[in-house]
Motif scaffolding. Structure first.
Motif, mmCIF file in Angstrom:
data_model
loop_
_atom_site.group_PDB
_atom_site.id
_atom_site.type_symbol
_atom_site.label_atom_id
_atom_site.label_comp_id
_atom_site.label_asym_id
_atom_site.label_seq_id
_atom_site.Cartn_x
_atom_site.Cartn_y
_atom_site.Cartn_z
ATOM 1 N N GLU A 290 0.829 -1.208 0.000
ATOM 2 C CA GLU A 290 0.000 0.000 0.000
ATOM 3 C C GLU A 290 0.862 1.255 0.000
ATOM 4 O O GLU A 290 0.628 2.193 -0.783
ATOM 5 C CB GLU A 290 -0.923 -0.002 1.221
ATOM 6 C CG GLU A 290 -2.071 -0.989 1.121
ATOM 7 C CD GLU A 290 -2.901 -1.060 2.383
ATOM 8 O OE1 GLU A 290 -4.065 -1.488 2.296
ATOM 9 O OE2 GLU A 290 -2.384 -0.693 3.469
ATOM 10 N N LEU A 313 -5.294 7.450 -4.258
ATOM 11 C CA LEU A 313 -5.181 6.197 -3.526
ATOM 12 C C LEU A 313 -5.407 6.461 -2.044
ATOM 13 O O LEU A 313 -4.801 7.368 -1.478
ATOM 14 C CB LEU A 313 -3.802 5.572 -3.740
ATOM 15 C CG LEU A 313 -3.443 5.213 -5.193
ATOM 16 C CD1 LEU A 313 -2.051 4.608 -5.256
ATOM 17 C CD2 LEU A 313 -4.460 4.254 -5.782
ATOM 18 N N SER A 314 -6.271 5.652 -1.425
ATOM 19 C CA SER A 314 -6.616 5.870 -0.023
ATOM 20 C C SER A 314 -6.501 4.562 0.756
ATOM 21 O O SER A 314 -7.496 3.851 0.954
ATOM 22 C CB SER A 314 -8.041 6.421 0.092
ATOM 23 O OG SER A 314 -8.173 7.639 -0.610
ATOM 24 N N PRO A 315 -5.288 4.201 1.172
ATOM 25 C CA PRO A 315 -5.151 3.004 2.006
ATOM 26 C C PRO A 315 -5.902 3.184 3.317
ATOM 27 O O PRO A 315 -6.104 4.316 3.774
ATOM 28 C CB PRO A 315 -3.636 2.925 2.243
ATOM 29 C CG PRO A 315 -3.021 3.745 1.140
ATOM 30 C CD PRO A 315 -3.999 4.842 0.880
ATOM 31 N N PHE A 317 -6.523 -0.556 1.488
ATOM 32 C CA PHE A 317 -7.333 -1.025 0.377
ATOM 33 C C PHE A 317 -8.317 -2.097 0.862
ATOM 34 O O PHE A 317 -8.102 -2.766 1.871
ATOM 35 C CB PHE A 317 -6.437 -1.637 -0.710
ATOM 36 C CG PHE A 317 -5.438 -0.663 -1.296
ATOM 37 C CD1 PHE A 317 -5.681 0.701 -1.317
ATOM 38 C CD2 PHE A 317 -4.237 -1.122 -1.832
ATOM 39 C CE1 PHE A 317 -4.759 1.593 -1.863
ATOM 40 C CE2 PHE A 317 -3.316 -0.252 -2.374
ATOM 41 C CZ PHE A 317 -3.571 1.108 -2.388
ATOM 42 N N ARG A 318 -9.400 -2.239 0.133
ATOM 43 C CA ARG A 318 -10.416 -3.246 0.445
ATOM 44 C C ARG A 318 -9.807 -4.649 0.393
ATOM 45 O O ARG A 318 -8.888 -4.913 -0.390
ATOM 46 C CB ARG A 318 -11.561 -3.136 -0.564
ATOM 47 C CG ARG A 318 -12.745 -4.071 -0.302
ATOM 48 C CD ARG A 318 -13.911 -3.703 -1.210
ATOM 49 N NE ARG A 318 -13.656 -4.074 -2.580
ATOM 50 C CZ ARG A 318 -14.309 -5.029 -3.245
ATOM 51 N NH1 ARG A 318 -15.270 -5.712 -2.636
ATOM 52 N NH2 ARG A 318 -14.037 -5.287 -4.504
ATOM 53 N N ARG A 319 -10.347 -5.574 1.205
ATOM 54 C CA ARG A 319 -9.865 -6.951 1.241
ATOM 55 C C ARG A 319 -11.047 -7.912 1.134
ATOM 56 O O ARG A 319 -12.052 -7.740 1.820
ATOM 57 C CB ARG A 319 -9.089 -7.223 2.536
ATOM 58 C CG ARG A 319 -7.898 -6.288 2.700
ATOM 59 C CD ARG A 319 -7.077 -6.584 3.932
ATOM 60 N NE ARG A 319 -6.022 -5.574 4.095
ATOM 61 C CZ ARG A 319 -5.039 -5.657 4.973
ATOM 62 N NH1 ARG A 319 -4.960 -6.710 5.782
ATOM 63 N NH2 ARG A 319 -4.131 -4.705 5.059
ATOM 64 N N GLU A 377 -11.732 -0.705 -7.923
ATOM 65 C CA GLU A 377 -10.833 -0.036 -6.984
ATOM 66 C C GLU A 377 -9.802 -1.018 -6.437
ATOM 67 O O GLU A 377 -10.047 -2.230 -6.406
ATOM 68 C CB GLU A 377 -11.637 0.567 -5.834
ATOM 69 C CG GLU A 377 -12.579 1.675 -6.258
ATOM 70 C CD GLU A 377 -11.863 2.839 -6.898
ATOM 71 O OE1 GLU A 377 -10.796 3.234 -6.369
ATOM 72 O OE2 GLU A 377 -12.346 3.348 -7.922
ATOM 73 N N PRO A 378 -8.614 -0.533 -6.015
ATOM 74 C CA PRO A 378 -7.589 -1.436 -5.495
ATOM 75 C C PRO A 378 -8.145 -2.345 -4.394
ATOM 76 O O PRO A 378 -8.703 -1.866 -3.403
ATOM 77 C CB PRO A 378 -6.523 -0.485 -4.954
ATOM 78 C CG PRO A 378 -6.681 0.764 -5.760
ATOM 79 C CD PRO A 378 -8.160 0.877 -6.014
ATOM 80 N N THR A 379 -7.994 -3.662 -4.596
ATOM 81 C CA THR A 379 -8.584 -4.641 -3.690
ATOM 82 C C THR A 379 -7.618 -5.804 -3.493
ATOM 83 O O THR A 379 -7.126 -6.382 -4.468
ATOM 84 C CB THR A 379 -9.912 -5.182 -4.257
ATOM 85 O OG1 THR A 379 -10.825 -4.087 -4.432
ATOM 86 C CG2 THR A 379 -10.520 -6.216 -3.347
ATOM 87 N N LEU A 407 -3.279 -8.274 -5.483
ATOM 88 C CA LEU A 407 -3.918 -6.956 -5.519
ATOM 89 C C LEU A 407 -4.423 -6.713 -6.936
ATOM 90 O O LEU A 407 -3.671 -6.846 -7.906
ATOM 91 C CB LEU A 407 -2.916 -5.868 -5.120
ATOM 92 C CG LEU A 407 -3.439 -4.423 -5.177
ATOM 93 C CD1 LEU A 407 -4.585 -4.216 -4.198
ATOM 94 C CD2 LEU A 407 -2.318 -3.435 -4.886
ATOM 95 N N ALA A 409 -6.921 -4.097 -9.534
ATOM 96 C CA ALA A 409 -7.593 -2.821 -9.769
ATOM 97 C C ALA A 409 -7.893 -2.726 -11.260
ATOM 98 O O ALA A 409 -7.103 -3.176 -12.091
ATOM 99 C CB ALA A 409 -6.738 -1.644 -9.322
#
Length: 495
Positions: A290, A313-315, A317-319, A377-379, A407, A409
């Motif tokens: 991240e 980017l807003s860590p 990130f979704r999991r 979105e980054p996942t 990861l 996106a």
């Protein structure tokens, strides 16, 4: 080659002969310049009509002759600027100017001044031809849109931009800007990892046994050793050997090679970042990934012309978990389902070559089709089945899974990471399972790497490891749709 192009090239060669006959050397050795174009504009004070003399070198990209005078535009790596040439100032050198073509590389010297229309210009007092262009560059037509000059591509076939990247770069400053951004990103990645105490290393590209990924390799032969060798498909196994040797944190940014198809997200030769940290697990590596992504994005934002392309980017990130997510998409428990059920589901969802794919490969293809392609979105996708992760440690509390994440996106894989397997007996069993798959026809399965197992048997510390496709990362961070647009010289079918 068209008759028009033949005519233009013939005309340029005639000018070359005229220059040579006049004693002008058309291909120089060097030129001592004092400035780039971008630095010239600041030399002219707002209320001044003339500034200091400068020496510039670059390519002629526009020319307007008016008998005893001419205006031109010179472009270098940092921009372009107008030139003003007069016969009574240049004297005999004006004869060189009359033999110039668009694309010629010249060196000039003279004072900076402002024209009556307010344009910063250089009054050329010295002119040197540095390289005669014998083939016309594919400059497109220019037009003014909302007060800005827009140049349309001169390439009739877009694929020629990749085949002739040198010409593409020469006529499209925005393409140069993109690759500057890529370079800045790679520099930032190195700086980030160096700052965490990682050591950059280099490992073999030619390997006697390939591994570290599921991919078909390129095969070559070493004549002196009379040995079959493979171009590496991953850096992983050699980097982990170094951790056994006592390097606790290592990374490599290098070229990998996979003998696979070519499409918008795949090129057979590509750049990978891999890094490994002793005594860490995959949760530690998620945090590092991240922060690395944020550092890479900030580096690209610092390049003029690219800032608006970089996503926010807003860590953290979704999991999401691999198995429950695919179960929901298919409506079955994929770990409990038999091979026939998975086979029929693959057919229903139009997976290609179902009869030729192994059971683990079918699961992977179904996940790509139903889950991976839908992620925007980054996942982080975590906890993969053991059959898909031959180098990852079993998940604590559920040995049917592994401590692995990828990861994603915009429907693309950007990173792959494990709590790395460090049990040599377990690793041998997984290698042997891979070897059986390869014997059954799975061209992407690996074999048994006895030397790597020997290294593990000396004692391999627990570690976390990450692989990031540099090309795909840059594609995501710049909103670029085709991998060929972020590789300077992509692989193409021979002409």
């Amino acid at each position: 080659m068209s008759d028009d192009v033949n005519f233009v090239q013939a005309a340029r060669r005639e000018k070359l002969s005229s220059l040579t006959a006049a004693g002008v050397e058309p291909f120089a050795y060097s030129f001592d310049r004092t400035h780039h174009t971008s630095g010239v504009f600041a030399l002219l004070a707002p209320d001044a009509e003339e500034g200091p003399s400068v020496r510039l070198a670059g390519r002629i990209v526009a020319w307007r002759g008016h008998g005893k005078t001419a205006f031109a535009h010179l472009a270098d790596a940092e921009g372009r600027i107008q030139l003003y040439l007069r016969r009574d100032v240049l004297g005999e050198a004006f004869a060189i100017a009359e033999l110039l073509d668009i694309g010629d590389i010249v060196g000039i010297a003279g004072p900076v001044f402002r024209t009556r229309t307010g344009e910063t210009t250089i009054r050329v007092e010295q002119l040197s031809l540095l390289a005669k262009s014998l083939r016309p560059l594919p400059f497109g037509k220019e037009e003014v849109v909302d007060g800005a000059v827009v140049r349309h591509s001169g390439f009739a076939d877009p694929e020629q931009r990749y085949r002739q990247r040198y010409a593409d770069l020469a006529v499209h400053p925005e393409v140069r800007t993109l690759f500057i951004g890529r370079s800045r990103m790679v520099t930032a990645i190195r700086s980030f990892l160096d700052g965490l105490g990682y050591l950059e290393v280099e490992t073999p590209v030619l390997q006697p046994v390939y591994g570290g990924a599921a991919a078909r390799p390129f095969v070559t032969h070493h004549n002196a050793l009379d040995a079959r060798l493979y171009l590496r498909i991953a850096d992983e196994l050699y980097l982990k050997r170094l951790v056994v040797g006592g390097f606790d944190r290592v990374y490599e940014i290098g070229r990998d090679f996979r003998n696979e198809g070519i499409d918008r997200t795949h090129n057979p030769e590509f750049t990978m970042l891999e890094f490994y940290e002793a005594y860490a697990d995959y949760t530690v590596m998620m945090d590092i990934v991240e922060r690395l992504f944020v550092a890479a994005a900030e580096a690209i934002r610092g390049v003029p012309g690219l800032r608006e392309r970089v996503p926010a980017l807003s860590p953290p990130f979704r999991r999401i978990e691999w198995v429950p997510t695919l179960n929901a998409a298919l409506g079955v428990d994929v770990l409990a389902a038999d091979e026939e059920t998975i086979h029929e589901l693959a057919k229903r969802h139009q997976i290609d070559h179902v009869d030729r794919l192994s059971h683990p490969k079918l699961l992977d293809e179904l996940f790509q089709r139903l889950v991976e392609s839908t992620i925007d979105e980054p996942t982080f996708v975590v906890d993969y089945p053991k059959a898909l992760s031959p180098l990852a440690k079993p998940k604590r509390g559920n040995p049917a899974l592994t401590e692995r994440f990828e990861l994603f996106a915009k429907g693309r894989e950007l990173a792959n990471a494990f709590s790395e397997l460090n049990d040599p007996l377990d690793q041998r069993a997984r290698f042997e399972a891979q070897a059986r798959l390869r014997a059954a026809g799975d061209e992407e399965a690996s074999g048994v790497d006895e030397d790597y197992l020997r290294a593990m048997e000396y004692g391999m510390p627990p570690m976390g490891g990450v692989g990031i496709g540099v090309d795909r990362l840059f594609m995501y961070l710049t909103g670029t749709a085709n991998i060929r647009d972020v590789i300077l010289f992509p692989t193409l079918r021979p002409e």
